[in-house]
Design a protein around this motif. Structure first.
Motif, PDB file in Angstrom:
ATOM      1  N   GLY A 108       1.006  -1.148   0.375  1.00 14.26           N
ATOM      2  CA  GLY A 108       0.048   0.184  -0.437  1.00 14.26           C
ATOM      3  C   GLY A 108       1.400   0.997  -0.009  1.00 14.26           C
ATOM      4  O   GLY A 108       1.920   0.944   0.561  1.00 14.26           O
ATOM      5  N   ALA A 109       0.086   2.250  -0.356  1.00 16.19           N
ATOM      6  CA  ALA A 109       1.287   3.889  -0.443  1.00 16.19           C
ATOM      7  C   ALA A 109      -0.629   4.971  -0.400  1.00 16.19           C
ATOM      8  O   ALA A 109      -1.182   4.671  -0.730  1.00 16.19           O
ATOM      9  CB  ALA A 109       1.356   3.811  -1.328  1.00 16.19           C
ATOM     10  N   ASP A 110       0.534   5.589   0.078  1.00 17.98           N
ATOM     11  CA  ASP A 110      -0.346   7.385  -0.281  1.00 17.98           C
ATOM     12  C   ASP A 110      -0.383   7.751  -1.931  1.00 17.98           C
ATOM     13  O   ASP A 110       0.868   8.229  -2.682  1.00 17.98           O
ATOM     14  CB  ASP A 110       0.351   8.486   0.531  1.00 17.98           C
ATOM     15  CG  ASP A 110      -0.715   9.719   0.483  1.00 17.98           C
ATOM     16  OD1 ASP A 110      -1.382   9.689  -0.100  1.00 17.98           O
ATOM     17  OD2 ASP A 110      -0.318  10.069   1.427  1.00 17.98           O
ATOM     18  N   SER A 176      -2.971   3.391 -11.839  1.00 22.16           N
ATOM     19  CA  SER A 176      -2.758   4.501 -12.048  1.00 22.16           C
ATOM     20  C   SER A 176      -3.539   5.432 -11.448  1.00 22.16           C
ATOM     21  O   SER A 176      -4.774   5.015 -10.707  1.00 22.16           O
ATOM     22  CB  SER A 176      -3.754   5.056 -13.342  1.00 22.16           C
ATOM     23  OG  SER A 176      -2.755   3.950 -14.210  1.00 22.16           O
ATOM     24  N   VAL A 177      -3.159   6.349 -10.535  1.00 24.68           N
ATOM     25  CA  VAL A 177      -3.559   7.429  -9.886  1.00 24.68           C
ATOM     26  C   VAL A 177      -4.458   8.729 -10.442  1.00 24.68           C
ATOM     27  O   VAL A 177      -4.830   9.997 -10.853  1.00 24.68           O
ATOM     28  CB  VAL A 177      -3.196   7.793  -8.444  1.00 24.68           C
ATOM     29  CG1 VAL A 177      -2.509   7.061  -7.994  1.00 24.68           C
ATOM     30  CG2 VAL A 177      -1.347   8.838  -9.271  1.00 24.68           C
ATOM     31  N   ARG A 178      -3.478   9.105 -11.490  1.00 31.11           N
ATOM     32  CA  ARG A 178      -3.687  10.434 -13.489  1.00 31.11           C
ATOM     33  C   ARG A 178      -5.196  10.272 -13.987  1.00 31.11           C
ATOM     34  O   ARG A 178      -5.529  10.914 -14.025  1.00 31.11           O
ATOM     35  CB  ARG A 178      -2.429  10.912 -13.276  1.00 31.11           C
ATOM     36  CG  ARG A 178      -1.879  11.396 -12.300  1.00 31.11           C
ATOM     37  CD  ARG A 178      -0.612  11.999 -12.352  1.00 31.11           C
ATOM     38  NE  ARG A 178      -0.724  13.562 -13.237  1.00 31.11           N
ATOM     39  CZ  ARG A 178       0.102  14.443 -13.780  1.00 31.11           C
ATOM     40  NH1 ARG A 178       1.535  14.023 -13.350  1.00 31.11           N
ATOM     41  NH2 ARG A 178      -0.403  15.535 -14.691  1.00 31.11           N
ATOM     42  N   ASP A 179      -4.509   8.228 -14.598  1.00 30.80           N
ATOM     43  CA  ASP A 179      -5.824   8.033 -14.979  1.00 30.80           C
ATOM     44  C   ASP A 179      -6.634   7.670 -14.343  1.00 30.80           C
ATOM     45  O   ASP A 179      -5.999   6.821 -14.205  1.00 30.80           O
ATOM     46  CB  ASP A 179      -4.385   6.949 -16.217  1.00 30.80           C
ATOM     47  CG  ASP A 179      -5.570   7.161 -17.599  1.00 30.80           C
ATOM     48  OD1 ASP A 179      -6.941   6.827 -17.685  1.00 30.80           O
ATOM     49  OD2 ASP A 179      -4.647   6.043 -18.352  1.00 30.80           O
ATOM     50  N   LYS A 180      -7.883   7.725 -14.625  1.00 36.71           N
ATOM     51  CA  LYS A 180      -8.427   7.402 -14.239  1.00 36.71           C
ATOM     52  C   LYS A 180     -10.134   5.943 -14.914  1.00 36.71           C
ATOM     53  O   LYS A 180     -10.381   5.732 -14.821  1.00 36.71           O
ATOM     54  CB  LYS A 180      -9.843   8.594 -12.942  1.00 36.71           C
ATOM     55  CG  LYS A 180      -9.446   9.146 -12.676  1.00 36.71           C
ATOM     56  CD  LYS A 180      -8.994   8.745 -11.047  1.00 36.71           C
ATOM     57  CE  LYS A 180      -7.840  10.196 -10.745  1.00 36.71           C
ATOM     58  NZ  LYS A 180      -7.156   8.716  -9.236  1.00 36.71           N
ATOM     59  N   ARG A 218      -7.317   1.288   2.779  1.00 35.89           N
ATOM     60  CA  ARG A 218      -6.130   1.123   3.907  1.00 35.89           C
ATOM     61  C   ARG A 218      -5.436   2.674   3.781  1.00 35.89           C
ATOM     62  O   ARG A 218      -5.511   3.487   4.434  1.00 35.89           O
ATOM     63  CB  ARG A 218      -5.614   0.688   4.163  1.00 35.89           C
ATOM     64  CG  ARG A 218      -4.570   0.923   6.169  1.00 35.89           C
ATOM     65  CD  ARG A 218      -4.568  -0.330   6.428  1.00 35.89           C
ATOM     66  NE  ARG A 218      -3.672  -0.271   7.568  1.00 35.89           N
ATOM     67  CZ  ARG A 218      -2.722  -0.613   8.460  1.00 35.89           C
ATOM     68  NH1 ARG A 218      -3.492  -2.185   8.424  1.00 35.89           N
ATOM     69  NH2 ARG A 218      -2.123  -0.887   9.577  1.00 35.89           N
ATOM     70  N   TYR A 219      -5.043   1.939   2.464  1.00 36.36           N
ATOM     71  CA  TYR A 219      -3.503   3.199   2.252  1.00 36.36           C
ATOM     72  C   TYR A 219      -3.842   4.217   1.402  1.00 36.36           C
ATOM     73  O   TYR A 219      -3.347   5.181   0.434  1.00 36.36           O
ATOM     74  CB  TYR A 219      -2.272   2.152   1.775  1.00 36.36           C
ATOM     75  CG  TYR A 219      -1.866   1.414   3.103  1.00 36.36           C
ATOM     76  CD1 TYR A 219      -1.393   1.854   3.724  1.00 36.36           C
ATOM     77  CD2 TYR A 219      -1.490   0.138   3.451  1.00 36.36           C
ATOM     78  CE1 TYR A 219      -0.947   1.155   5.443  1.00 36.36           C
ATOM     79  CE2 TYR A 219      -1.700  -0.336   4.801  1.00 36.36           C
ATOM     80  CZ  TYR A 219      -0.827   0.055   5.199  1.00 36.36           C
ATOM     81  OH  TYR A 219      -0.221  -0.640   6.621  1.00 36.36           O
ATOM     82  N   GLY A 220      -4.794   3.437   0.208  1.00 39.06           N
ATOM     83  CA  GLY A 220      -5.774   4.397  -0.810  1.00 39.06           C
ATOM     84  C   GLY A 220      -4.760   4.116  -2.032  1.00 39.06           C
ATOM     85  O   GLY A 220      -5.285   4.300  -3.076  1.00 39.06           O
ATOM     86  N   MET A 221      -3.594   3.448  -2.160  1.00 36.61           N
ATOM     87  CA  MET A 221      -3.354   2.970  -3.512  1.00 36.61           C
ATOM     88  C   MET A 221      -2.357   1.761  -3.724  1.00 36.61           C
ATOM     89  O   MET A 221      -1.897   1.420  -2.486  1.00 36.61           O
ATOM     90  CB  MET A 221      -2.558   3.825  -4.419  1.00 36.61           C
ATOM     91  CG  MET A 221      -1.369   4.305  -4.224  1.00 36.61           C
ATOM     92  SD  MET A 221       0.013   4.865  -4.934  1.00 36.61           S
ATOM     93  CE  MET A 221       0.263   4.517  -6.263  1.00 36.61           C
TER      94      MET A 221
END
Length: 243
Positions: A108-110, A176-180, A218-221
């Motif tokens: 997991g990571a933010d 992917s966090v910028r391409d949804k 829990r962590y976001g990604m």
């Protein structure tokens, strides 16, 4: 006379075909022999060393980068050699046993600190003694800058979001966090289709109840690290190779 010759040729051809199929059906490693070889001290020792090495890589990411380990999968399998291949030869008929192990780790990571997360991974990879092979380079510096919002996509303006680093031994991928776009996230582990049958086949999920969805909540990604290595092979001429 011609009828007799035709019958003789038909019998000869039939005998040749029967011989060929008989030869093709022989020489494969039996299940009993496969189990004996997979449980040998040589195979067990090679398995333990290789799995330990791959688990060491998993721990290195958890201990020395911003990633938080949430789930580890181990898929271990030994395959027996095939019977003599007469037509479509791929070398399997020369092997008595071939064993390999895959270790997949989920972290997991933010997602709001994606640039810093990648920077931490690359900084660890800059260490020549590190088990993380991904250090800084021109493309990877641009990748960090992209996630920090300072540069455009290093693959091109119309390209999908970069979501993977790989080399010969490791593949590190992430949501992917910028391409949804749908489907651009790490999925749940694939189902293990082989029987749980050590020492021939073995599957571990640690912890058993962990899920990708739960770690993401829990962590976001999610990040996924994929490792694979062969560890034991014996040829039918009895030559053994620890890989």
């Amino acid at each position: 006379m011609q009828l007799r010759r035709f019958r003789w040729m038909s019998c000869a051809l039939g005998a040749a075909v029967m011989f060929l199929f008989s030869a093709c059906g022989s020489g494969a490693t039996s299940p009993k022999e496969l189990r004996r070889l997979a449980g040998s001290s040589e195979a067990v020792g090679a398995r333990e060393r290789t799995e330990g090495r791959l688990r060491g890589v998993v721990r290195a990411y958890a201990d020395r980068t911003p990633l938080t380990l949430g789930l580890v999968e181990v898929r271990d399998n030994c395959k027996g050699g095939a019977a003599k291949e007469w037509f479509f030869q791929d070398g399997d008929d020369a092997v008595k046993i071939n064993c390999s192990v895959s270790v997949t780790a989920y972290y997991g990571a933010d997602p709001h600190r994606m640039g810093d997360v990648l920077e931490g991974i690359l900084s660890e990879g800059d260490n020549a003694q590190s088990l993380v092979p991904f250090g800084h380079g021109d493309y990877r510096r641009k990748l960090v800058s992209y996630y920090r919002g300072h540069e455009s996509n290093p693959l091109g303006a119309q390209a999908p979001e970069p979501a993977e680093l790989s080399d010969r031994d490791q593949t590190l991928s992430w949501d992917s966090v910028r391409d949804k776009s749908p489907g651009r996230v790490i999925g749940e582990p694939e189902e293990w289709l082989l029987p749980q049958d050590p020492p021939v086949s073995r599957y571990l999920r640690e912890p058993e109840a962990a899920t990708v969805a739960g770690i993401r909540d829990r962590y976001g990604m999610m990040f996924r690290l994929e490792l694979h290595a062969g560890y034991y092979r014996m040829f039918k001429d009895e030559k053994t190779k620890n890989l």
